[in-house]
Motif scaffolding. Sequence first.
Motif, PDB file in Angstrom:
ATOM      1  N   THR A  50       0.840  -1.206   0.000  1.00  0.00           N
ATOM      2  CA  THR A  50       0.000   0.000   0.000  1.00  0.00           C
ATOM      3  C   THR A  50       0.871   1.250   0.000  1.00  0.00           C
ATOM      4  O   THR A  50       2.062   1.206   0.319  1.00  0.00           O
ATOM      5  N   SER A  51       0.263   2.349  -0.368  1.00  0.00           N
ATOM      6  CA  SER A  51       0.854   3.690  -0.229  1.00  0.00           C
ATOM      7  C   SER A  51       2.220   3.817  -0.880  1.00  0.00           C
ATOM      8  O   SER A  51       3.104   4.508  -0.380  1.00  0.00           O
ATOM      9  N   GLY A  52       2.411   3.151  -2.007  1.00  0.00           N
ATOM     10  CA  GLY A  52       3.679   3.273  -2.705  1.00  0.00           C
ATOM     11  C   GLY A  52       3.790   4.601  -3.437  1.00  0.00           C
ATOM     12  O   GLY A  52       2.820   5.087  -4.028  1.00  0.00           O
ATOM     13  N   THR A  53       4.953   5.219  -3.373  1.00  0.00           N
ATOM     14  CA  THR A  53       5.202   6.462  -4.086  1.00  0.00           C
ATOM     15  C   THR A  53       6.547   6.362  -4.809  1.00  0.00           C
ATOM     16  O   THR A  53       7.486   5.749  -4.311  1.00  0.00           O
ATOM     17  N   ALA A  54       6.629   6.961  -5.985  1.00  0.00           N
ATOM     18  CA  ALA A  54       7.866   6.908  -6.748  1.00  0.00           C
ATOM     19  C   ALA A  54       7.959   8.110  -7.674  1.00  0.00           C
ATOM     20  O   ALA A  54       6.954   8.750  -7.998  1.00  0.00           O
ATOM     21  N   VAL A  55       9.185   8.401  -8.094  1.00  0.00           N
ATOM     22  CA  VAL A  55       9.441   9.401  -9.119  1.00  0.00           C
ATOM     23  C   VAL A  55      10.032   8.675 -10.317  1.00  0.00           C
ATOM     24  O   VAL A  55      10.998   7.912 -10.179  1.00  0.00           O
ATOM     25  N   VAL A  56       9.442   8.878 -11.480  1.00  0.00           N
ATOM     26  CA  VAL A  56       9.893   8.225 -12.713  1.00  0.00           C
ATOM     27  C   VAL A  56      10.354   9.282 -13.706  1.00  0.00           C
ATOM     28  O   VAL A  56       9.663  10.269 -13.947  1.00  0.00           O
ATOM     29  N   GLU A  57      11.524   9.050 -14.261  1.00  0.00           N
ATOM     30  CA  GLU A  57      12.076   9.926 -15.290  1.00  0.00           C
ATOM     31  C   GLU A  57      12.120   9.127 -16.588  1.00  0.00           C
ATOM     32  O   GLU A  57      12.871   8.169 -16.720  1.00  0.00           O
ATOM     33  N   GLN A  58      11.252   9.494 -17.547  1.00  0.00           N
ATOM     34  CA  GLN A  58      11.057   8.719 -18.763  1.00  0.00           C
ATOM     35  C   GLN A  58      11.543   9.491 -19.994  1.00  0.00           C
ATOM     36  O   GLN A  58      11.134  10.633 -20.217  1.00  0.00           O
ATOM     37  N   GLN A  59      12.396   8.872 -20.786  1.00  0.00           N
ATOM     38  CA  GLN A  59      12.850   9.489 -22.027  1.00  0.00           C
ATOM     39  C   GLN A  59      11.688   9.618 -23.005  1.00  0.00           C
ATOM     40  O   GLN A  59      10.889   8.688 -23.159  1.00  0.00           O
ATOM     41  N   CYS A 227      13.789  14.030 -21.157  1.00  0.00           N
ATOM     42  CA  CYS A 227      12.972  13.187 -20.276  1.00  0.00           C
ATOM     43  C   CYS A 227      11.826  13.986 -19.676  1.00  0.00           C
ATOM     44  O   CYS A 227      11.956  15.189 -19.408  1.00  0.00           O
ATOM     45  N   SER A 228      10.706  13.321 -19.467  1.00  0.00           N
ATOM     46  CA  SER A 228       9.615  13.850 -18.657  1.00  0.00           C
ATOM     47  C   SER A 228       9.674  13.172 -17.298  1.00  0.00           C
ATOM     48  O   SER A 228       9.968  11.973 -17.204  1.00  0.00           O
ATOM     49  N   LYS A 229       9.393  13.943 -16.256  1.00  0.00           N
ATOM     50  CA  LYS A 229       9.462  13.404 -14.894  1.00  0.00           C
ATOM     51  C   LYS A 229       8.077  13.468 -14.270  1.00  0.00           C
ATOM     52  O   LYS A 229       7.402  14.502 -14.315  1.00  0.00           O
ATOM     53  N   VAL A 230       7.623  12.334 -13.698  1.00  0.00           N
ATOM     54  CA  VAL A 230       6.296  12.257 -13.091  1.00  0.00           C
ATOM     55  C   VAL A 230       6.384  11.585 -11.733  1.00  0.00           C
ATOM     56  O   VAL A 230       7.360  10.890 -11.420  1.00  0.00           O
ATOM     57  N   THR A 231       5.358  11.798 -10.916  1.00  0.00           N
ATOM     58  CA  THR A 231       5.211  11.065  -9.657  1.00  0.00           C
ATOM     59  C   THR A 231       4.166   9.970  -9.861  1.00  0.00           C
ATOM     60  O   THR A 231       3.201  10.141 -10.612  1.00  0.00           O
ATOM     61  N   VAL A 232       4.365   8.854  -9.192  1.00  0.00           N
ATOM     62  CA  VAL A 232       3.506   7.685  -9.358  1.00  0.00           C
ATOM     63  C   VAL A 232       3.121   7.130  -7.990  1.00  0.00           C
ATOM     64  O   VAL A 232       3.953   7.069  -7.076  1.00  0.00           O
ATOM     65  N   ALA A 233       1.859   6.744  -7.846  1.00  0.00           N
ATOM     66  CA  ALA A 233       1.388   6.049  -6.644  1.00  0.00           C
ATOM     67  C   ALA A 233       1.116   4.597  -7.008  1.00  0.00           C
ATOM     68  O   ALA A 233       0.633   4.302  -8.098  1.00  0.00           O
ATOM     69  N   SER A 234       1.449   3.677  -6.086  1.00  0.00           N
ATOM     70  CA  SER A 234       1.313   2.243  -6.368  1.00  0.00           C
ATOM     71  C   SER A 234       0.736   1.499  -5.176  1.00  0.00           C
ATOM     72  O   SER A 234       0.909   1.896  -4.022  1.00  0.00           O
TER      73      SER A 234
END
Length: 270
Positions: A50-59, A227-234
């Motif tokens: 639960t409550s996973g958070t991450a930052v993803v940097e995608q080309q 790259c675009s950078k986004v935050t992700v919840a998991s």
Amino acid sequence: MNFKHVLRTAAAAALVAASASASAGYVVLDGWQLQTPTTSKTNIGRLNLTSGTAVVEQQVNGLGQAFVGAKFVESGAVYSMSYTMENSAGGGDSGPPSGLGDTLTISFSNVAGKVVALNPGGGFRYQFTSGTFLMSGNGGNYASGSIVGLGGNASSTAVIGGFNGDSTLLAMVLNTLNPSFAIKDSLGINLAADMASGKVLFQAVTNNNTTGFLGTGACSFDATKICSKVTVASGGDAYLVRDIPEPASIALAGVALLGLGVARRRSEKK
């Protein structure tokens, strides 16, 4: 020593060695056990993440879109405070969650991968290529390891564009950092050696949702790329899975051993 016998023995041994390295996939371990400095649980079907958070940097390309071969990096964490008890063979366990008695935190860094297929609906499939993780809890740091494979589904992902999607990763628990931490099978046998060798892996299956857009600019891993950078919840589930040899390899090993026996018998007759 008979030279032909040596050749037959060597060939049979080579076949056995080749078959040992092959794999058809993984089977979910049922009813495993977890021990930490603050809890001891048996008959675990899966951990509830639960409550996973991450930052993803995608080309991305000039249109801000991912493309086949585009790389990404990711860092973050996912948590588990409950588990689902074992009640169905494989990964189909269901029912209300039970308290874990610890707050497991799985922090991951140096995670990298690439897009391997596009979907006309807007999403894409991706593949993890590397990464490390640290498992900790109320009692400090418990274990560390590396991410060794799998990736996202073919329909859509959360990396770019606000799509929801699934991620599945496999990880090796290489080091136990706390003497009070252990992962055991249903019989209570410690799995540390099997996990460090890759025979038993930690599998996390999560549903991801893009929650924010942090901007576009030069990639941190290659300043010549955009790259675009986004935050992700998991959130999702975690299982233990065992590597299983493919049936063809098992049969091949049997043939090899049979050949070894025939060669030995012929040698004994001479």
